[in-house]
Scaffold this motif. Structure first.
Motif, PDB file in Angstrom:
ATOM      1  N   LYS A 198     -66.886  55.883  31.372  1.00 53.38           N
ATOM      2  CA  LYS A 198     -67.622  56.712  30.404  1.00 53.38           C
ATOM      3  C   LYS A 198     -68.741  55.926  29.712  1.00 53.38           C
ATOM      4  CE  LYS A 198     -64.976  60.387  30.628  1.00 53.38           C
ATOM      5  NZ  LYS A 198     -65.493  61.641  31.122  1.00 53.38           N
ATOM      6  N   ARG A 222     -53.115  63.145  25.981  1.00 52.18           N
ATOM      7  CA  ARG A 222     -53.595  61.974  26.728  1.00 52.18           C
ATOM      8  C   ARG A 222     -53.805  60.838  25.758  1.00 52.18           C
ATOM      9  NH1 ARG A 222     -58.090  64.738  30.835  1.00 52.18           N
ATOM     10  NH2 ARG A 222     -56.668  66.399  31.478  1.00 52.18           N
ATOM     11  N   GLU A 231     -55.832  58.620  24.974  1.00 56.51           N
ATOM     12  CA  GLU A 231     -57.229  58.279  25.274  1.00 56.51           C
ATOM     13  C   GLU A 231     -57.565  56.891  24.721  1.00 56.51           C
ATOM     14  OE1 GLU A 231     -59.333  59.937  27.033  1.00 56.51           O
ATOM     15  OE2 GLU A 231     -58.780  62.059  26.999  1.00 56.51           O
ATOM     16  N   PHE A 236     -63.754  66.561  19.948  1.00 58.96           N
ATOM     17  CA  PHE A 236     -64.203  66.601  21.348  1.00 58.96           C
ATOM     18  C   PHE A 236     -63.197  65.877  22.246  1.00 58.96           C
ATOM     19  CE2 PHE A 236     -66.345  64.708  25.001  1.00 58.96           C
ATOM     20  CZ  PHE A 236     -66.952  65.825  25.552  1.00 58.96           C
ATOM     21  N   ARG A 237     -62.795  64.692  21.832  1.00 59.51           N
ATOM     22  CA  ARG A 237     -61.818  63.933  22.605  1.00 59.51           C
ATOM     23  C   ARG A 237     -60.747  63.421  21.664  1.00 59.51           C
ATOM     24  NH1 ARG A 237     -62.382  62.134  27.434  1.00 59.51           N
ATOM     25  NH2 ARG A 237     -64.640  62.113  27.354  1.00 59.51           N
ATOM     26  N   SER A 238     -59.582  64.013  21.721  1.00 59.30           N
ATOM     27  CA  SER A 238     -58.473  63.569  20.893  1.00 59.30           C
ATOM     28  C   SER A 238     -57.278  63.342  21.807  1.00 59.30           C
ATOM     29  CB  SER A 238     -58.164  64.621  19.828  1.00 59.30           C
ATOM     30  OG  SER A 238     -58.147  65.905  20.398  1.00 59.30           O
ATOM     31  N   GLU A 269     -69.089  67.415  28.925  1.00 60.54           N
ATOM     32  CA  GLU A 269     -68.209  68.393  29.601  1.00 60.54           C
ATOM     33  C   GLU A 269     -67.421  69.295  28.645  1.00 60.54           C
ATOM     34  OE1 GLU A 269     -65.611  66.666  32.576  1.00 60.54           O
ATOM     35  OE2 GLU A 269     -64.191  68.326  32.343  1.00 60.54           O
ATOM     36  N   LEU A 270     -67.448  70.571  29.015  1.00 60.09           N
ATOM     37  CA  LEU A 270     -66.706  71.580  28.273  1.00 60.09           C
ATOM     38  C   LEU A 270     -65.592  72.124  29.152  1.00 60.09           C
ATOM     39  CD1 LEU A 270     -66.968  73.129  25.608  1.00 60.09           C
ATOM     40  CD2 LEU A 270     -68.667  74.590  26.693  1.00 60.09           C
ATOM     41  N   GLY A 283     -61.425  73.212  27.956  1.00 59.73           N
ATOM     42  CA  GLY A 283     -60.800  72.686  26.748  1.00 59.73           C
ATOM     43  C   GLY A 283     -60.917  73.729  25.644  1.00 59.73           C
ATOM     44  N   ARG A 331     -62.033  71.621  22.510  1.00 56.37           N
ATOM     45  CA  ARG A 331     -63.419  71.222  22.770  1.00 56.37           C
ATOM     46  C   ARG A 331     -64.322  72.455  22.674  1.00 56.37           C
ATOM     47  NH1 ARG A 331     -64.540  67.041  27.682  1.00 56.37           N
ATOM     48  NH2 ARG A 331     -63.154  65.632  26.542  1.00 56.37           N
TER      49      ARG A 331
HETATM   50  P1  ATP Z   1     -63.236  63.950  30.387  1.00 55.45           P
HETATM   51  O1  ATP Z   1     -64.056  63.555  31.603  1.00 55.45           O
HETATM   52  O2  ATP Z   1     -64.063  64.421  29.232  1.00 55.45           O
HETATM   53  O3  ATP Z   1     -62.198  62.939  30.021  1.00 55.45           O
HETATM   54  P2  ATP Z   1     -61.626  65.363  32.232  1.00 55.45           P
HETATM   55  O4  ATP Z   1     -62.602  65.594  33.335  1.00 55.45           O
HETATM   56  O5  ATP Z   1     -60.622  64.283  32.356  1.00 55.45           O
HETATM   57  O6  ATP Z   1     -62.405  65.239  30.835  1.00 55.45           O
HETATM   58  P3  ATP Z   1     -60.004  67.617  32.824  1.00 55.45           P
HETATM   59  O7  ATP Z   1     -58.838  66.836  33.263  1.00 55.45           O
HETATM   60  O8  ATP Z   1     -60.842  68.296  33.856  1.00 55.45           O
HETATM   61  O9  ATP Z   1     -60.918  66.738  31.876  1.00 55.45           O
HETATM   62  O10 ATP Z   1     -59.509  68.676  31.740  1.00 55.45           O
HETATM   63  C1  ATP Z   1     -60.087  69.963  31.594  1.00 55.45           C
HETATM   64  C2  ATP Z   1     -60.713  70.135  30.231  1.00 55.45           C
HETATM   65  O11 ATP Z   1     -59.801  69.732  29.209  1.00 55.45           O
HETATM   66  C3  ATP Z   1     -61.952  69.285  29.982  1.00 55.45           C
HETATM   67  O12 ATP Z   1     -63.102  69.886  30.522  1.00 55.45           O
HETATM   68  C4  ATP Z   1     -61.999  69.239  28.479  1.00 55.45           C
HETATM   69  O13 ATP Z   1     -62.621  70.402  27.965  1.00 55.45           O
HETATM   70  C5  ATP Z   1     -60.537  69.253  28.084  1.00 55.45           C
HETATM   71  N1  ATP Z   1     -60.099  67.888  27.731  1.00 55.45           N
HETATM   72  C6  ATP Z   1     -59.737  66.901  28.573  1.00 55.45           C
HETATM   73  N2  ATP Z   1     -59.390  65.791  27.887  1.00 55.45           N
HETATM   74  C7  ATP Z   1     -59.537  66.104  26.566  1.00 55.45           C
HETATM   75  C8  ATP Z   1     -59.323  65.380  25.346  1.00 55.45           C
HETATM   76  N3  ATP Z   1     -58.865  64.140  25.352  1.00 55.45           N
HETATM   77  N4  ATP Z   1     -59.584  66.015  24.176  1.00 55.45           N
HETATM   78  C9  ATP Z   1     -60.031  67.286  24.151  1.00 55.45           C
HETATM   79  N5  ATP Z   1     -60.249  68.016  25.269  1.00 55.45           N
HETATM   80  C10 ATP Z   1     -59.996  67.442  26.461  1.00 55.45           C
END
Ligand code: ATP
Length: 540
Positions: free
Chosen positions: A107, A268, A270, A278-280, A352-353, A404, A407
């Motif tokens: 990232k 996750r 993270e 957005f990312r938690s 990404e949404l 998400g 998100r």
């Molecule tokens: P990113 O690349 O942002 O880590 P991802 O490609 O791993 O996301 P996916 O596994 O495809 O995400 O999950 C589907 C959706 O879940 C994502 O498009 C996002 O909207 C949401 N999402 C994923 N991880 C998170 C997070 N840690 N917090 C909030 N939303 C999340």
């Protein structure tokens, strides 16, 4: 720098509004807060539920070919072995050797090898320390050979360094001085039942030490023992739908193509939690697995891409802030034959949404291998392409739109947030131009004077009228009428009804439209129709 001070100014304003108006609070705030989790306040929970209900209605209840389900958060650990999450759900973790930021390599901002990499710290004192660190790193015996005296500092920025073979830099300060990448499994691990895995870990480590194993080997040993009794919090909702594919299909005798949808919490661990919700580490997803005939994945991918575009745009998100980004061959998982990210332009840029992927038969095959159960579908009407005879047994392919929810809430908030200024250029109001169906309250009913019992009684009766019609209405008598308008603008209430003396005599009210502050005098009954109409059409 505090976490929020790193955010663009617009994000800081949105975060502050979320707290001020009861949308989102930091988890466990009175204990110093937990950076990786958030609580949804009275306004936030309504907004999130409204968004998720919109998704459910669009994806499930308004269609005949998609059904819903809810799987448990803790599943059999073999689910995660079969899906590859135990072995492969690894993020490459890196530490910046200058500012100590820990981040995900995939990232991080990309740079070309050899390109200049200015390193910028939050203030001069830190920049001075960082300059010393950079010089020490260049002077170290294993350094790349760059001369220490080529490094210069200009205020908070250190100049003279260049990108190395890694081709990415620290997202915090821009430094190319980075630790080795280490794999980090993002799943939260726990153990189920009354047995304590620690006793077995200690025993295994004792044996390992006696055998002279090194730290890395001991860690692997401990991991192995822990995983024997481990359960995991799901990192996505999708696997619940794959493992119940056959139960759902058979219990409803539903024909392929069909979809199974689910919304709910995922977890996750993270490495970097970022940009507020957005990312938690704890978040909510809205996912659908669409099972289809082999070979039809690309066609359904196009179909669902269009559906998802219609949904996001239908919620009022600005078209020029939404885009579909096709994954390049190098980004595609080995089993996937096509994938798009729905991206929204957040205050820090497009991100990404939702992901919409054609996953072929990978998931069902993985669970067939893992569970040793057959997860085929038999279509008596279709010709088997191999034999040419009627009746085709196959492993369905899957197209997955995975969005998400939390998100999505952030995207909706960012999109709806607007500031208006008066002729002198002073901020005159902040307004959330939320789609009426997403707004926590659809209408506020405001007695002009709270001391006038008749007005209060009338306003309460009108509020009741809305509530009985199933419309979320808020009776509100606190503060001046101007302050009440300002508050409802900030929480996105599409309409305010002001109840005054005239209402008592002729049953008319003043309706104020959130978006243009227009005010009209109308009969009360008309107000109910206007609000109901806005909920139906999405237009104020
Ligand atoms: P990113 O690349 O942002 O880590 P991802 O490609 O791993 O996301 P996916 O596994 O495809 O995400 O999950 C589907 C959706 O879940 C994502 O498009 C996002 O909207 C949401 N999402 C994923 N991880 C998170 C997070 N840690 N917090 C909030 N939303 C999340």
């Amino acid at each position: 720098m505090t976490e929020s001070a790193r955010e663009p100014e617009l994000m800081q304003k949105i975060v502050s509004l979320c707290k001020r108006r009861g949308f989102v609070f930091q988890s466990s705030e009175i204990y110093g807060g937990l950076k990786s989790a958030y609580d949804y306040g009275p306004m936030g929970v309504e907004l999130k539920r409204n968004l998720m209900t919109e998704w459910w209605t669009f994806m499930v209840t308004s269609r005949e070919d998609v059904v819903g389900m809810e799987s448990s958060i803790i599943m059999h650990p073999d689910v995660w072995r079969a899906s590859g999450h135990v072995g492969n759900f690894n993020d490459p973790l890196v530490d910046c050797l200058v500012c100590q930021e820990r981040f995900r390599a995939d990232k991080a901002p990309k740079v070309q090898m050899g390109a200049a990499t200015p390193i910028t710290l939050g203030d001069k004192a830190r920049a001075k320390l960082a300059e010393d660190k950079v010089k020490a790193l260049l002077a170290a015996p294993d350094a790349t050979g760059q001369a220490v005296d080529s490094i210069k500092r200009d205020g908070m920025t250190i100049l003279g360094t260049a990108a190395k073979e890694r081709e990415y830099v620290c997202p915090n300060c821009g430094s190319p001085f980075l630790s080795k990448e280490r794999n980090f499994n993002g799943m939260f691990r726990s153990s189920l039942g009354p047995t304590d895995p620690m006793a077995a870990v200690i025993e295994a480590l004792r044996v390992g030490v006696a055998e002279g194993k090194n730290d890395e080997e001991l860690r692997a040993l401990a991991d192995q023992v822990m995983n024997r009794s481990a359960v995991f919090l799901r990192p996505e909702t999708a696997q619940g739908m794959f493992v119940q594919f056959q139960n759902v299909q058979q219990s409803l005798s539903i024909k392929v193509p069909f979809g199974i949808a689910q919304m709910g919490k995922s977890f996750r661990n993270e490495i970097t939690v970022e940009h507020f919700i957005f990312r938690s580490c704890e978040f909510e997803q809205m996912e659908m697995e669409f099972f289809c005939e082999p070979g039809s994945g690309p066609k359904w991918l196009e179909y669902w891409k269009e559906q998802r575009r219609l949904w996001w745009e239908g919620l009022g998100l600005k078209k020029d802030k939404l885009r579909f980004r096709a994954h390049g061959q190098d980004e595609l998982a080995h089993y996937s034959d096509g994938c798009f990210d729905v991206e929204y332009e957040f205050p820090w840029g497009f991100d990404e949404l939702e992901g919409i992927a054609s996953r072929t038969d990978y998931d069902l095959n993985a669970h067939m291998q893992g569970s040793k159960k057959k997860l085929h579908y038999f279509d008596p009407e279709a010709d088997d392409p191999e034999t040419g005879k009627k009746g085709w047994r196959y492993v369905p392919h899957v197209v997955e739109p995975a969005a998400g929810a939390t998100r999505g809430v952030l995207a909706v908030l960012c999109d709806a947030y607007a500031e208006e200024f008066d002729e002198q250029g002073e901020l005159s109001r902040v307004v959330l131009r939320l789609h009426p169906r997403l707004a926590p309250y659809k209408v506020a009913v405001l007695p002009l004077v709270k001391k006038d019992e008749q007005l209060v009684e009338r306003a309460r009766a009108i509020t009741e009228q809305f509530l009985r019609a199933g419309i979320a209405a808020k009776y509100d008598e606190q503060h001046t009428i101007g302050k009440r308008y300002a508050k409802h603008d900030e929480i996105g209430t599409p309409y305010c009804l002001t109840i005054d003396a005239e209402t008592l005599s002729d049953t008319t009210v003043t309706i104020r439209f959130r978006d243009d502050k227009r005010q009209e005098r109308i009969p009360v009954q008309r107000a109910v129709e206007i609000v109901a109409e806005a909920l139906r059409t999405g237009r104020l």
